[in-house]
Design a protein around this motif. Structure first.
Motif, mmCIF file in Angstrom:
data_model
loop_
_atom_site.group_PDB
_atom_site.id
_atom_site.type_symbol
_atom_site.label_atom_id
_atom_site.label_comp_id
_atom_site.label_asym_id
_atom_site.label_seq_id
_atom_site.Cartn_x
_atom_site.Cartn_y
_atom_site.Cartn_z
ATOM 1 N N UNK A 141 20.010 5.360 -12.204
ATOM 2 C CA UNK A 141 19.978 6.661 -12.852
ATOM 3 C C UNK A 141 20.130 7.816 -11.887
ATOM 4 N N UNK A 142 20.428 7.519 -10.626
ATOM 5 C CA UNK A 142 20.688 8.560 -9.642
ATOM 6 C C UNK A 142 19.520 8.914 -8.745
ATOM 7 N N UNK A 143 18.390 8.250 -8.906
ATOM 8 C CA UNK A 143 17.210 8.575 -8.105
ATOM 9 C C UNK A 143 17.189 7.764 -6.812
ATOM 10 N N UNK A 144 16.789 8.411 -5.715
ATOM 11 C CA UNK A 144 16.669 7.700 -4.441
ATOM 12 C C UNK A 144 15.365 6.927 -4.350
ATOM 13 N N UNK A 145 14.376 7.304 -5.158
ATOM 14 C CA UNK A 145 13.058 6.677 -5.091
ATOM 15 C C UNK A 145 12.378 6.872 -6.442
ATOM 16 N N UNK A 146 11.160 6.356 -6.544
ATOM 17 C CA UNK A 146 10.313 6.689 -7.692
ATOM 18 C C UNK A 146 9.059 7.380 -7.172
ATOM 19 N N UNK A 147 8.574 8.317 -7.951
ATOM 20 C CA UNK A 147 7.351 9.029 -7.577
ATOM 21 C C UNK A 147 6.191 8.371 -8.300
ATOM 22 N N UNK A 148 5.244 7.901 -7.535
ATOM 23 C CA UNK A 148 4.163 7.064 -8.049
ATOM 24 C C UNK A 148 2.836 7.718 -7.717
ATOM 25 N N UNK A 149 2.176 8.278 -8.709
ATOM 26 C CA UNK A 149 0.959 9.062 -8.484
ATOM 27 C C UNK A 149 -0.302 8.216 -8.455
ATOM 28 N N UNK A 150 -0.232 6.979 -8.899
ATOM 29 C CA UNK A 150 -1.419 6.124 -8.959
ATOM 30 C C UNK A 150 -1.733 5.575 -7.564
ATOM 31 N N UNK A 151 -2.743 6.156 -6.914
ATOM 32 C CA UNK A 151 -3.085 5.774 -5.540
ATOM 33 C C UNK A 151 -3.546 4.325 -5.477
ATOM 34 N N UNK A 152 -4.324 3.878 -6.459
ATOM 35 C CA UNK A 152 -4.849 2.513 -6.424
ATOM 36 C C UNK A 152 -3.722 1.490 -6.505
ATOM 37 N N UNK A 153 -2.720 1.749 -7.360
ATOM 38 C CA UNK A 153 -1.613 0.810 -7.464
ATOM 39 C C UNK A 153 -0.751 0.852 -6.203
ATOM 40 N N UNK A 154 -0.600 2.036 -5.604
ATOM 41 C CA UNK A 154 0.155 2.103 -4.344
ATOM 42 C C UNK A 154 -0.551 1.306 -3.268
ATOM 43 N N UNK A 155 -1.847 1.426 -3.226
ATOM 44 C CA UNK A 155 -2.614 0.647 -2.241
ATOM 45 C C UNK A 155 -2.466 -0.847 -2.500
ATOM 46 N N UNK A 156 -2.492 -1.237 -3.774
ATOM 47 C CA UNK A 156 -2.316 -2.649 -4.111
ATOM 48 C C UNK A 156 -0.925 -3.129 -3.693
ATOM 49 N N UNK A 179 0.394 -11.444 -2.658
ATOM 50 C CA UNK A 179 -0.471 -11.145 -3.793
ATOM 51 C C UNK A 179 0.148 -10.024 -4.620
ATOM 52 N N UNK A 180 -0.410 -9.750 -5.773
ATOM 53 C CA UNK A 180 0.096 -8.719 -6.674
ATOM 54 C C UNK A 180 1.571 -8.946 -7.023
ATOM 55 N N UNK A 181 1.918 -10.188 -7.336
ATOM 56 C CA UNK A 181 3.315 -10.544 -7.610
ATOM 57 C C UNK A 181 3.872 -9.810 -8.827
ATOM 58 N N UNK A 182 3.059 -9.681 -9.889
ATOM 59 C CA UNK A 182 3.546 -8.979 -11.076
ATOM 60 C C UNK A 182 3.815 -7.508 -10.773
ATOM 61 N N UNK A 183 2.958 -6.913 -9.958
ATOM 62 C CA UNK A 183 3.153 -5.515 -9.575
ATOM 63 C C UNK A 183 4.440 -5.350 -8.774
ATOM 64 N N UNK A 184 4.712 -6.260 -7.871
ATOM 65 C CA UNK A 184 5.942 -6.219 -7.075
ATOM 66 C C UNK A 184 7.164 -6.343 -7.993
ATOM 67 N N UNK A 185 7.080 -7.267 -8.951
ATOM 68 C CA UNK A 185 8.222 -7.493 -9.848
ATOM 69 C C UNK A 185 8.550 -6.219 -10.641
ATOM 70 N N UNK A 186 7.534 -5.615 -11.262
ATOM 71 C CA UNK A 186 7.797 -4.418 -12.070
ATOM 72 C C UNK A 186 8.209 -3.234 -11.196
ATOM 73 N N UNK A 187 7.686 -3.169 -9.978
ATOM 74 C CA UNK A 187 8.069 -2.090 -9.074
ATOM 75 C C UNK A 187 9.535 -2.197 -8.687
#
Length: 572
Positions: free
Chosen positions: A45-60, A27-35
């Protein structure tokens, strides 16, 4: 916030990987694609990760079926507010585990009186106050991990040379390996260590030749497989790596995986320089986590016994990171030293005030250029003043020496103020002055920058050479070698480019008598305080900054912070 891939030029891998993982998602295929697109873009760009502050989207994302928390075997890992591709999460964790183990390991024993006498014999401890080079040598003798950070001219190589001599004196039989990220940096490390030991008169054995990290680890031709690793560790007891700011997370992971559990690791670098081209900010994260010049009571007491001066202790130091603070190259009052300090601190206003107050005889010069025509006027003056003399050389060796006297550094590759345009402009000047035959690619005096490794030719990424005739009058490309200039036929060269101008990134590990730093007239995210600092500190004697006031201020005001969890993992 989550890094956005919208309206960005995505790396080639991003689309196929995003489609593949979104296809696996329940589920949440579009979210996976953009992530996934954001993660690949961030890594480029040299980053090891992305910092994602939106708890609801992280849960999704965690409900998608392709993302999980640490410990789960899934393609995307969510660790608090940081989101990783699994490969990068594992690599970061392995580096953190290996470095932290060395940071927290017990110290070796040392005879303080004998060590102090040896350091004095090597020329240290002659001044007033804390001798930070001596502190670093003591740390390198007793600690399994040592990080030495300092700007150009602060004595990093001298410190390493004395440390190697001390190891041979007090810990005989230790097998020592020297390495650097590029062939040029490795060659400079070998030369500097050898000459420093000879000058100090404190060596105790045969010279140790430095190699690239790829060669040290036994990289295959494609650079994807390595001879040394967890099941076949490096046969070295002490590994010293110079220009450590250029070492990315993946390469550091390969290095620490190849070390024996009891092997000592010494990293030399400048935490304020540009970080590695690939993902990670290992040296900077390590300096912050270990605490520069922060020492435990026991280590501070040992340093006091050895040197006669006890540095302050806070009880929380890891005794693993030393910052050298005295610049022996420029001396007090030098404009390059003063301005580089302002850049490090991000003081754009102070930098501009100091720059505006400099006179024609100062080590730093500023010229404004907002249009391509203005830049070409500057280049014409530079050609007559600094470049034309290169063709006065009588021998290839003299031409190679001329390469080290002046270099143009560009912040970007493309555009009117980019590396390619500057090289083209200078080649047009050569044609107009009848130095370069019209339309010829190979001509006397053309500077060449090697852009890939060719170990079979002893050529490595970052090596600079010059086109010049041999004894028979044939054009060859000449490079500096351990026994003098050596020639290679143009057709045998690995990938290369013309190098009247090179990027600031490519200049890391190099030094020149004079440097001209060119910044674009239009703001660019690649123009950061780390880039300006790296550019101006490539100069031994003089530097010219070619840029508008607004561009300089914007660059110095912008730090190149990278998203990573390494610092937090090292702190535990």
């Amino acid at each position: 916030m989550k890094a956005s891939a919208a309206n960005a030029e995505l790396p080639q891998l991003a689309g196929p990987l995003a489609e593949f993982l979104s296809g696996l998602a329940e589920e949440h295929k579009d979210l996976v694609r953009t992530t996934v697109e954001s993660l690949v873009l961030a890594e480029s760009g040299g980053h090891a990760c992305i910092v994602w502050e939106d708890v609801l989207e992280r849960d999704a994302l965690l409900k998608s079926g392709v993302a999980g928390i640490p410990g789960q075997i899934l393609p995307i890992i969510v660790d608090g507010d940081r989101v990783y591709l699994r490969r990068m999460f594992i690599s970061e964790g392995a580096v953190a585990e290996a470095l932290k183990a060395r940071m927290t390991a017990a110290s070796l024993a040392l005879d303080a009186a004998q060590a102090g006498e040896f350091l004095r014999q090597c020329g240290l401890l002659g001044g007033v106050g804390t001798d930070w080079q001596a502190v670093a040598v003591v740390a390198g003798l007793v600690r399994p991990l040592l990080v030495v950070s300092g700007g150009p001219g602060t004595g990093k190589t001298r410190t390493a040379a004395v440390l190697l001599a001390a190891i041979r004196r007090f810990q005989p039989g230790r097998r020592i390996a020297l390495a650097a990220p590029t062939g040029k940096a490795a060659a400079r490390l070998s030369e500097s260590i050898t000459s420093t030991l000879a000058r100090l008169g404190c060596d105790q054995g045969e010279p140790v030749a430095a190699s690239t990290l790829h060669r040290l680890l036994g990289a295959s031709g494609d650079g994807k497989r390595f001879r040394f690793g967890p099941t076949n560790p490096l046969p070295a007891d002490v590994v010293v790596v110079d220009e450590a700011s250029m070492v990315d997370l993946a390469m550091m992971g390969r290095l620490v995986a190849a070390l024996k559990p009891d092997a000592r690791l010494v990293l030399l670098g400048d935490k304020d320089q540009l970080a590695s081209v690939e993902a990670g900010y290992v040296l900077g994260d390590l300096c912050e986590a270990a605490g520069l010049n922060r020492f435990s009571e026991s280590f501070s007491a040992l340093v006091g016994e050895v040197t006669g001066t006890r540095p302050e202790s806070d009880g929380n130091g890891r005794d693993s990171a030393v910052e050298l603070q005295t610049n022996f190259r420029f001396g007090s009052g030098n404009a390059i030293e003063a301005l580089s300090g302002l850049v490090r601190r991000g003081d754009a206003s102070g930098f501009m005030d100091s720059l505006s107050g400099l006179g024609p005889n100062d080590a730093v010069r500023w010229e404004r250029a907002h249009k391509a025509a203005e830049l070409e006027e500057v280049l014409a003056r530079v050609f007559d003043h600094s470049l034309r003399a290169r063709w006065d050389a009588a021998l290839p060796g003299e031409a190679l020496e001329a390469l080290g006297r002046f270099q143009i550094l560009c912040a970007i590759k493309k555009g009117p103020f980019g590396r390619d345009s500057v090289n083209d402009a200078i080649e047009r000047m050569l044609e107009a002055r009848h130095i370069r035959p019209r339309g010829q690619s190979w001509y006397r005096g053309r500077p060449i920058l090697i852009t890939s490794n060719a170990p079979q030719l002893n050529l490595f990424n970052g090596d600079l050479g010059v086109v010049w005739e041999d004894g028979a009058g044939a054009l060859q490309v000449w490079f500096t070698g351990p026994e003098g200039p050596r020639a290679i036929a143009p057709g045998r060269l690995p990938s290369h480019e013309t190098a009247f101008a090179i990027t600031v990134h490519k200049s890391q590990g190099s030094e020149f008598d004079e440097v001209m730093l060119v910044l674009p007239p239009v703001d660019s995210p690649v123009c950061t305080r780390e880039l300006v600092y790296t550019g101006i500190t490539r100069a031994r004697r003089k530097v010219a900054v070619i840029a508008g006031k607004a561009m300089i201020a914007a660059s110095i005001g912008r730090g190149s912070a990278r998203s990573s969890g390494l610092k937090e993992r090292l702190r535990g």
